[in-house]
Motif scaffolding. Sequence first.
Motif, PDB file in Angstrom:
ATOM      1  N   ASP A 173      -4.341   8.397  -5.866  1.00 15.75           N
ATOM      2  CA  ASP A 173      -2.969   8.364  -6.384  1.00 15.75           C
ATOM      3  C   ASP A 173      -2.011   7.691  -5.401  1.00 15.75           C
ATOM      4  N   LEU A 174      -2.535   6.778  -4.613  1.00 17.94           N
ATOM      5  CA  LEU A 174      -1.703   6.037  -3.665  1.00 17.94           C
ATOM      6  C   LEU A 174      -0.575   5.321  -4.417  1.00 17.94           C
ATOM      7  N   SER A 175       0.635   5.401  -3.889  1.00 19.43           N
ATOM      8  CA  SER A 175       1.767   4.785  -4.581  1.00 19.43           C
ATOM      9  C   SER A 175       2.426   3.710  -3.718  1.00 19.43           C
ATOM     10  N   GLU A 176       3.291   2.969  -4.365  1.00 17.07           N
ATOM     11  CA  GLU A 176       4.052   1.941  -3.659  1.00 17.07           C
ATOM     12  C   GLU A 176       4.916   2.581  -2.560  1.00 17.07           C
TER      13      GLU A 176
END
Lengths: 327, 185
Positions: free
Chosen positions: A26-29
Amino acid sequence: MTGAGAQHEDWRGEAADWVVRLQAADLSEADLLAFDAWLAAAPENTAAYDAALALSHEFEVNAEALREELSRTRPARPTLGRFFPAAAAMAAAAAVAVVVVVPAMRPAARPAVYATATGEHRSLTLADGTRIDLNAGTRLSVVLRRDERDVRMDEGQAVFDVAADARRPFLIAVGDRTVRVVGTQFDVRRRAGRLSVTVTRGTVEVAPAGEAKGEAFRLHPGQRLEHQEGAVLAKVTPAAPDQALGWRAGKLVYRGEPLAQVVADLNAQFPTPIRIDDVKLAATPISGVIILDGQAAVVRRLALLVSAKAVPSDGGVTLQRIEAPGR
Amino acid sequence: MAVADRRANPIVTDGDADPLVRTYLEKRANLVRFFAARCGSPAAAEDLAQELYLKLAARPAGPEADNPTALIYRIALNLMLDRARGDARAAARDADWRAAHRTAVAGEEVAEDAPADEAVASRQRLRQLVVAVAGLPPQMKRAFTLHKLDGLSHAETAQVMGISVKSVEKHISAALKALTGRLAR
C-alpha cells in the motif's frame, strides 16, 4: 550507550523502516515524498539506507543457499508450534492457500542481457571472473546460478575466457547446439544460422541441444567446429587462434571461408549493408587478413581480392563480378 | 576499432529545458534507491529510472506542474505498480522485454553491470548471515525468513503467521535493523 551510538541506532532503525515501507503493497505517493525528504535531511540517512538495502539484497540473492543452511541449523520441526500454538494453527489453516504461491513468488534468477550495436565492441567481466568480449551485432544473456552458469547467445560472436570452476559448468546455448566448458578460452559465433566454435585453450564440448540431432564433439585447442543450424552434421577443422580472436584487434582473418560469411561479418561492423546477389560470387573462398579501418577502404580491398566491383544500391553496396570475357 | 564502451546517455543532452526533467536529474539517485528496494536488483532499478526518464521527456510541454517532485514520484510509483502486476509471469519474459525495450530506445547495450552472481557470497559470509538470522527473536526471524528467503509478500507472511500486515512490517524492519547492526559492511 554513548550519544553517537544512539544516533547510529536511529539511522539504522529509520533506514530499515524505509526499506520495508517501500516494499509495502500500500505504498503511496505521500510515502515516497516523505522518503525523498528523509534522504535529503542528512547524508547519514542516505548512507544508512544504502547499507540496509544492500544487506536486504544480499539476503534475497543468496536466499536459496541461506534456506539450506538454516534448515540444517534448525530443529527438524518448526519451533513455531511450541511457542505459539495459536499462530501455528492459523498457519496450518493458511498454508493450503499459500503453498501454491511459494514457487512462483521465489525471486527468480534474472538474466542479464548484453547487446552490441553495429560496429560496437564490448568487453565485460562476469561476477565469477569470466571475461566475455562481444563482437559487433551480438546479443546474449547470462544467468549465474549456484550449480551452473548459463549463457544464451541469440546472435553474433564472442570470445569467452571462462573462469575455472569444476563444480559450476559453463553452458552456452547457441542455436540448436549447447557448448559446455569448465574453464578455457574459445570463440563462439552465430550469424544467419551458421554456428562455429573455435577453441584456443582448454577443452570444450559441443552437443546437440534439446531435440536437435547430431553428434557431440569434444574440441581441443586449435580446433574449430562449424555447423549449419538444422543440419545433423558438424565439421571439425584446424584453426589458428587469430582466425577466431583477430576481430578483437580490429582485423578479420580468413582461410577459405566463403565471401558470404566475410560479408556477414563486415555487415556487423559497418553501418552500410553490403549485399551479394550472385550466388557463385558469394561462394568464392576468401583467404587473408582484412584490417577493419574504414568501410570504403575495406570494401575496395575486398573487391580487388575477388575481382568484383562495389556498386551503390538503395542504401547499401552490392558486390558484382567484373565480366572477364570483355577484355 | 579498439574495444570501446560507448554508453548512450540521453540524460545529459537535453536536460535543462524542461523543469520536470531538471527535477528528475536532481532526484535520480533517490528514484533509483526507491526502485532498487522495490524490484530487488540494482540493474533493474537503473532500467526503471531510464524508463521513467523517457516517459518524462516524452510528455508534451504543458502547463508547469505545481510540484514536479510529487508528479515524478507519482509516475514512478505507477510505473513500478504496472511492472509488479505482471511479475509472476515476468521472470522468463523479463530479459526479452528489457532487451527489446532498451535496444529500441537507446540503440545501445542493454545491461550496464555484471549480473548479480547468485553464488557471490562466500561460505564464510553465508555462515555469518545464517548465524545472524538464527540469533533473531523467533517472531522477527520467522517474518524475515518467510519474506526475504521464501519470497512471500508482506500479506502472505501475515497470513502464514496469523498476524497483521503492519506487525509483519514491524518485525521485518526490526530484523533488518538488528542485522545491519551486525552485518553491514
